[in-house]
Enzyme design. Structure first.
Site, PDB file in Angstrom:
ATOM      1  N   CYS A   2       0.814  -1.224   0.000  1.00  9.38           N
ATOM      2  CA  CYS A   2       0.000   0.000   0.000  1.00  9.38           C
ATOM      3  C   CYS A   2       0.847   1.274   0.000  1.00  9.38           C
ATOM      4  O   CYS A   2       1.918   1.307   0.598  1.00  9.38           O
ATOM      5  CB  CYS A   2      -0.864   0.044   1.249  1.00  9.38           C
ATOM      6  SG  CYS A   2      -1.895  -1.384   1.465  1.00  9.38           S
ATOM      7  N   ARG A  27       5.360  -0.280  -6.088  1.00  8.03           N
ATOM      8  CA  ARG A  27       5.323  -0.990  -4.809  1.00  8.03           C
ATOM      9  C   ARG A  27       4.354  -2.163  -4.831  1.00  8.03           C
ATOM     10  O   ARG A  27       4.377  -3.009  -3.942  1.00  8.03           O
ATOM     11  CB  ARG A  27       4.914  -0.028  -3.678  1.00  8.03           C
ATOM     12  CG  ARG A  27       5.879   1.122  -3.493  1.00  8.03           C
ATOM     13  CD  ARG A  27       5.299   2.132  -2.534  1.00  8.03           C
ATOM     14  NE  ARG A  27       5.027   1.534  -1.241  1.00  8.03           N
ATOM     15  CZ  ARG A  27       5.893   1.488  -0.246  1.00  8.03           C
ATOM     16  NH1 ARG A  27       7.075   2.016  -0.384  1.00  8.03           N
ATOM     17  NH2 ARG A  27       5.569   0.924   0.892  1.00  8.03           N
ATOM     18  N   TRP A  74      -3.023  -2.699  -1.431  1.00  8.12           N
ATOM     19  CA  TRP A  74      -2.590  -4.066  -1.684  1.00  8.12           C
ATOM     20  C   TRP A  74      -3.396  -4.900  -0.685  1.00  8.12           C
ATOM     21  O   TRP A  74      -3.178  -4.807   0.515  1.00  8.12           O
ATOM     22  CB  TRP A  74      -1.092  -4.177  -1.421  1.00  8.12           C
ATOM     23  CG  TRP A  74      -0.432  -5.430  -1.848  1.00  8.12           C
ATOM     24  CD1 TRP A  74       0.002  -5.751  -3.109  1.00  8.12           C
ATOM     25  CD2 TRP A  74      -0.047  -6.525  -1.000  1.00  8.12           C
ATOM     26  NE1 TRP A  74       0.612  -6.976  -3.097  1.00  8.12           N
ATOM     27  CE2 TRP A  74       0.592  -7.478  -1.827  1.00  8.12           C
ATOM     28  CE3 TRP A  74      -0.186  -6.806   0.363  1.00  8.12           C
ATOM     29  CZ2 TRP A  74       1.092  -8.675  -1.344  1.00  8.12           C
ATOM     30  CZ3 TRP A  74       0.308  -7.994   0.844  1.00  8.12           C
ATOM     31  CH2 TRP A  74       0.934  -8.925   0.003  1.00  8.12           C
ATOM     32  N   ASN A 100      -2.106   2.417   5.737  1.00  7.59           N
ATOM     33  CA  ASN A 100      -1.235   1.267   5.471  1.00  7.59           C
ATOM     34  C   ASN A 100      -1.048   0.538   6.793  1.00  7.59           C
ATOM     35  O   ASN A 100      -0.900   1.187   7.828  1.00  7.59           O
ATOM     36  CB  ASN A 100       0.153   1.722   5.003  1.00  7.59           C
ATOM     37  CG  ASN A 100       0.128   2.361   3.634  1.00  7.59           C
ATOM     38  OD1 ASN A 100      -0.894   2.332   2.953  1.00  7.59           O
ATOM     39  ND2 ASN A 100       1.251   2.932   3.232  1.00  7.59           N
ATOM     40  N   GLY A 101      -1.012  -0.788   6.747  1.00  6.57           N
ATOM     41  CA  GLY A 101      -0.814  -1.553   7.979  1.00  6.57           C
ATOM     42  C   GLY A 101      -2.037  -2.382   8.301  1.00  6.57           C
ATOM     43  O   GLY A 101      -2.926  -2.558   7.447  1.00  6.57           O
ATOM     44  N   GLU A 481      18.800 -17.527  -5.758  1.00  4.38           N
ATOM     45  CA  GLU A 481      18.393 -16.208  -6.242  1.00  4.38           C
ATOM     46  C   GLU A 481      17.918 -16.281  -7.698  1.00  4.38           C
ATOM     47  O   GLU A 481      16.925 -15.656  -8.068  1.00  4.38           O
ATOM     48  CB  GLU A 481      19.575 -15.238  -6.077  1.00  4.38           C
ATOM     49  CG  GLU A 481      19.374 -13.843  -6.603  1.00  4.38           C
ATOM     50  CD  GLU A 481      18.196 -13.086  -5.981  1.00  4.38           C
ATOM     51  OE1 GLU A 481      17.599 -13.554  -5.014  1.00  4.38           O
ATOM     52  OE2 GLU A 481      17.877 -12.002  -6.515  1.00  4.38           O
ATOM     53  N   LYS A 485      14.163 -15.175  -8.842  1.00  8.52           N
ATOM     54  CA  LYS A 485      13.897 -14.164  -9.887  1.00  8.52           C
ATOM     55  C   LYS A 485      12.936 -14.736 -10.922  1.00  8.52           C
ATOM     56  O   LYS A 485      11.984 -14.084 -11.319  1.00  8.52           O
ATOM     57  CB  LYS A 485      15.185 -13.742 -10.614  1.00  8.52           C
ATOM     58  CG  LYS A 485      16.136 -12.880  -9.878  1.00  8.52           C
ATOM     59  CD  LYS A 485      15.666 -11.480  -9.621  1.00  8.52           C
ATOM     60  CE  LYS A 485      14.908 -11.406  -8.318  1.00  8.52           C
ATOM     61  NZ  LYS A 485      15.594 -11.035  -7.146  1.00  8.52           N
ATOM     62  N   GLU A 488       9.265 -15.252  -9.530  1.00 12.12           N
ATOM     63  CA  GLU A 488       8.561 -13.996  -9.217  1.00 12.12           C
ATOM     64  C   GLU A 488       7.970 -13.319 -10.443  1.00 12.12           C
ATOM     65  O   GLU A 488       6.877 -12.796 -10.390  1.00 12.12           O
ATOM     66  CB  GLU A 488       9.543 -12.951  -8.664  1.00 12.12           C
ATOM     67  CG  GLU A 488      10.145 -13.208  -7.382  1.00 12.12           C
ATOM     68  CD  GLU A 488      10.930 -11.993  -6.929  1.00 12.12           C
ATOM     69  OE1 GLU A 488      10.411 -11.276  -6.077  1.00 12.12           O
ATOM     70  OE2 GLU A 488      12.054 -11.765  -7.410  1.00 12.12           O
ATOM     71  N   HIS A 504      19.228 -36.311  -3.623  1.00 10.09           N
ATOM     72  CA  HIS A 504      18.430 -36.681  -2.446  1.00 10.09           C
ATOM     73  C   HIS A 504      16.952 -36.358  -2.644  1.00 10.09           C
ATOM     74  O   HIS A 504      16.218 -36.201  -1.674  1.00 10.09           O
ATOM     75  CB  HIS A 504      18.977 -35.971  -1.206  1.00 10.09           C
ATOM     76  CG  HIS A 504      20.383 -36.325  -0.915  1.00 10.09           C
ATOM     77  ND1 HIS A 504      20.761 -37.550  -0.398  1.00 10.09           N
ATOM     78  CD2 HIS A 504      21.537 -35.644  -1.132  1.00 10.09           C
ATOM     79  CE1 HIS A 504      22.075 -37.596  -0.277  1.00 10.09           C
ATOM     80  NE2 HIS A 504      22.571 -36.447  -0.714  1.00 10.09           N
ATOM     81  N   LYS A 603       6.710  -4.381  -3.507  1.00 10.13           N
ATOM     82  CA  LYS A 603       8.129  -4.048  -3.448  1.00 10.13           C
ATOM     83  C   LYS A 603       8.626  -4.032  -2.010  1.00 10.13           C
ATOM     84  O   LYS A 603       9.712  -4.471  -1.711  1.00 10.13           O
ATOM     85  CB  LYS A 603       8.358  -2.677  -4.092  1.00 10.13           C
ATOM     86  CG  LYS A 603       9.815  -2.235  -4.106  1.00 10.13           C
ATOM     87  CD  LYS A 603      10.650  -3.132  -4.984  1.00 10.13           C
ATOM     88  CE  LYS A 603      12.131  -2.839  -4.898  1.00 10.13           C
ATOM     89  NZ  LYS A 603      12.937  -3.978  -5.339  1.00 10.13           N
TER      90      LYS A 603
HETATM   91  C1  F6R Z   1      12.841 -10.490  -4.539  1.00 13.69           C
HETATM   92  C2  F6R Z   1      12.487  -9.441  -3.630  1.00 13.69           C
HETATM   93  C3  F6R Z   1      12.053  -9.789  -2.241  1.00 13.69           C
HETATM   94  C4  F6R Z   1      12.799  -8.886  -1.245  1.00 13.69           C
HETATM   95  C5  F6R Z   1      12.276  -9.123   0.179  1.00 13.69           C
HETATM   96  C6  F6R Z   1      13.049  -8.294   1.178  1.00 13.69           C
HETATM   97  O1  F6R Z   1      13.177 -10.020  -5.796  1.00 13.69           O
HETATM   98  O2  F6R Z   1      12.549  -8.293  -3.979  1.00 13.69           O
HETATM   99  O3  F6R Z   1      12.272 -11.126  -1.971  1.00 13.69           O
HETATM  100  O4  F6R Z   1      14.154  -9.163  -1.341  1.00 13.69           O
HETATM  101  O5  F6R Z   1      10.925  -8.801   0.250  1.00 13.69           O
HETATM  102  O6  F6R Z   1      12.942  -6.938   0.903  1.00 13.69           O
HETATM  103  P1  F6R Z   1      13.934  -5.892   1.537  1.00 13.69           P
HETATM  104  O7  F6R Z   1      15.301  -6.187   1.009  1.00 13.69           O
HETATM  105  O8  F6R Z   1      13.420  -4.564   1.079  1.00 13.69           O
HETATM  106  O9  F6R Z   1      13.867  -6.056   3.017  1.00 13.69           O
END
Ligand code: F6R
Length: 608
Positions: A2, A27, A74, A100-101, A481, A485, A488, A504, A603
């Site tokens: 949000c 976001r 959101w 927000n929250g 990672e 990526k 997501e 395994h 985000k």
């Molecule tokens: C993946 C991604 C998320 C963030 C996670 C932590 O591409 O962006 O997995 O890495 O939500 O976010 P931060 O680093 O902002 O605490």
């Protein structure tokens, strides 16, 4: 997640609010709305879906006024539809709230308000707040908000306007970021600086338990006892170009291509070549204090957690100190062995992730010293940690984290150099590592110059339903990672594993339909990973390998190969992750996915 933006001043609020909302789009959100004082009362316009739909509505029926609040939602409580979108109005239409929250005692408050005749229209917890503020209202908006918030449990960043106590915005924060933007006779409220950067770079960050009252004549910040607080004004260095796409088709691609510069920025002025160590002004720790720690705990979420795993490997190898990496969401709910001898490193791009922030507070509560590795300057984790290292990667707008990841790894290496040299690592080893670090920007550039090769691989595999990513040693977190990526942004199911773990269990999945991405660079475990490649090939899996030299041992085993420059084992994650970012990006684009705003993702995850 949000987003909030609000404006009070001499200008027409609607275009400013819409512009702010668009800057918050990255976001993640599923509905949006505005509430504006139109002279006669508070008018709200809201819509499910994209901001463009809201804009169409506002074009059709313009709302004019110079005080307003706006929100991107959101969904948490109730589906993402028009009714649940914010702002929420109180029963008599005099109060509008964006929030927000999460209000944790919403059910109890709702029952109480229903008992007093309030009728609820939405499924949200926020509507409770709107009615509650109306219930507490006695002519002065800040008094009503204050009284209402005293009854609320949970987290909030809120902005409120009233049609009775007009031309002011009241905002309050507990657990969800908010800042004030200071312009010329105009003031903004926002949950994220990018919403207001086009208008001012002078900001005041609100802390938990603080409330702000803004009108065209100025602002005041008070605590929950209504006692006025003097706040520092911070200057934001980011400029507008950094939060725009600059000719790239997506923010994610722009950010991938920025990495030669962002990695450089993380290192700038911090490498001491002769001594083979680093200079980190923000640690707020003397050498003696650094030497007093007996263990390190690193806590983070998602991509930041992956960089933490690389940090663990580096710190244990070079500084010879026990390191544990914990998901922030787990750390806070168990009983970790953490005390004043523990250094707790907290990694977060946004500096606002709710779980990471709570884990940091928990570590502090147990006596640990906390160090934030953060990108967002002035964020809550940056402000609340005892010291830290800003990664200086600039604003990361693409939801999938890319440049922040490589810069986090560089920051962890800077810290490792510092601690390693204090704990007995030789000067020569430090110098060798620094020489490798200095070459990173150029190496990344050579990878980016060959992005077309990755796009060709993406074309071949864009229809796959599953992917496996395998790596060992320093490259195991790279496998995690790479898989994250891909899932997501392309919605392809992908898993990362340490390569030897494959036999395994995951080996059962391998057949001619399964692409397996190996990070098989020339390092201490290269021979071991070669046998894992054989195991996949023997079962007809399709092998895509990131390699660093022509290897006889891989002859005839690879369906596709992407060569990255050679570097030391501990720097390889920075290079090897770049082609995997590109692979995920190109596959997602070819599948028609919305790369910068993937479904269901936010985000900055500011709720637990
Ligand atoms: C993946 C991604 C998320 C963030 C996670 C932590 O591409 O962006 O997995 O890495 O939500 O976010 P931060 O680093 O902002 O605490």
């Amino acid at each position: 997640m949000c987003g909030i933006v609000g404006y009070v001043g001499p200008k027409i609020a609607t275009p400013l609010l819409l512009e702010g909302l668009k800057r918050l789009e990255y976001r993640g959100y599923d509905s949006a709305g505005v509430a504006i004082m139109n002279g006669a009362g508070v008018e709200t316009v809201k819509e499910a879906g994209k901001i463009a739909k809201l804009e169409l509505l506002l074009d059709a029926t313009p709302v004019t006024g110079t005080t307003g609040i706006a929100h991107t939602r959101w969904a948490t409580h109730g589906p993402p539809n028009q009714v649940n979108a914010h702002p929420h109005m109180s029963q008599d239409g005099s109060v509008a709230v964006v929030h927000n929250g999460i209000i944790e005692n919403a059910t109890v408050l709702k029952q109480m308000l229903q008992g007093r005749g309030y009728v609820f229209r939405s499924d949200t917890d926020t509507e409770v707040l709107a009615h509650l503020i109306e219930e507490c209202f006695d002519g002065n908006l800040e008094d009503a908000v204050l009284e209402a918030l005293l009854q609320v449990e949970g987290t909030y960043g809120i902005a409120v306007i009233s049609s009775v106590d007009t031309h002011k915005i009241v905002a309050a924060r507990k657990g969800s970021p908010l800042l004030l933007g200071l312009g010329e006779n105009e003031y903004f409220i926002a949950s994220d600086v990018s919403a207001i950067l086009a208008h001012t770079r002078q900001v005041v960050y609100l802390e938990d338990g603080e409330m702000a009252v803004l009108d065209a004549g100025g602002y005041r910040v008070i605590d929950m006892d209504a006692v006025e607080i003097t706040k520092n004004v911070a200057h934001i260095d980011w400029d507008l170009a950094q939060i725009e796409r600059g000719g790239f088709s997506h923010f994610m691609l722009k950010e991938i291509f920025e990495q030669p510069q962002t990695v450089e920025q993380t290192m700038r002025g911090r490498l001491l070549d002769d001594e083979g160590t680093s200079k980190l002004g923000g640690l707020n720790l003397s050498d003696e204090e650094l030497l007093s720690f007996t263990n390190i705990v690193i806590t983070a979420c998602g991509t930041s957690w992956h960089s933490a795993l690389i940090g663990e490997h580096m710190l244990e190898e070079l500084a010879r100190i026990p390191v544990e990496v914990e998901y922030a969401s787990e750390f806070r709910y168990r009983n970790p062995v953490v005390d004043e001898k523990t250094l707790c490193i907290v990694i977060s791009q946004s500096g606002e992730t709710a779980d990471t922030l709570a884990a940091m507070r928990e570590a502090k509560r147990r006596g640990a010293r906390t160090l934030g590795i953060v990108n967002s300057v002035g964020s809550t984790i940056a402000r609340e940690s005892d010291g830290g290292i800003y990664i200086h990667a600039g604003p990361e707008i693409g939801v999938a984290s890319t440049k922040a990841f490589t810069s986090q790894v560089v920051a962890l290496l800077l810290f490792t150099l510092k601690l390693g040299r204090l704990r007995g690592m030789s000067q020569e080893r430090g110098q060798e590592i620094i020489a490798g670090m200095r070459a990173l920007p150029q190496h990344i550039q050579t990878i980016l110059d060959r992005a077309q090769e990755i796009e060709d691989i993406a074309e071949e595999y864009k229809r796959a339903s599953n992917f496996l990513y395998l790596g060992r040693g320093y490259n195991f977190p790279v496998a995690l990672e790479g898989a994250l990526k891909l899932k997501e942004i392309s919605y392809i199911h992908a898993e990362g594993y340490p390569a030897a773990e494959m036999k395994h269990g995951p080996i059962a999945l391998i057949d001619e339909m399964m692409p397996v991405v190996f990070i098989a660079t020339h390092d201490a475990v290269f021979e071991k990973i070669t046998s894992n490649v054989h195991e996949v090939k023997a079962r007809k899996g399709r092998v895509i390998a990131v390699t660093s030299r022509d290897e006889d041992a891989l002859e005839g085993l690879l369906d596709y190969e992407f060569r990255v420059p050679e570097t030391s084992d501990l720097l390889m994650p920075i290079l090897a992750s770049v082609p995997l970012q590109l692979l995920a990006y190109y596959i997602a684009v070819k599948r028609g996915a919305n790369v910068d705003q993937p479904r269901n993702l936010a985000k900055s995850v500011t709720v637990e």
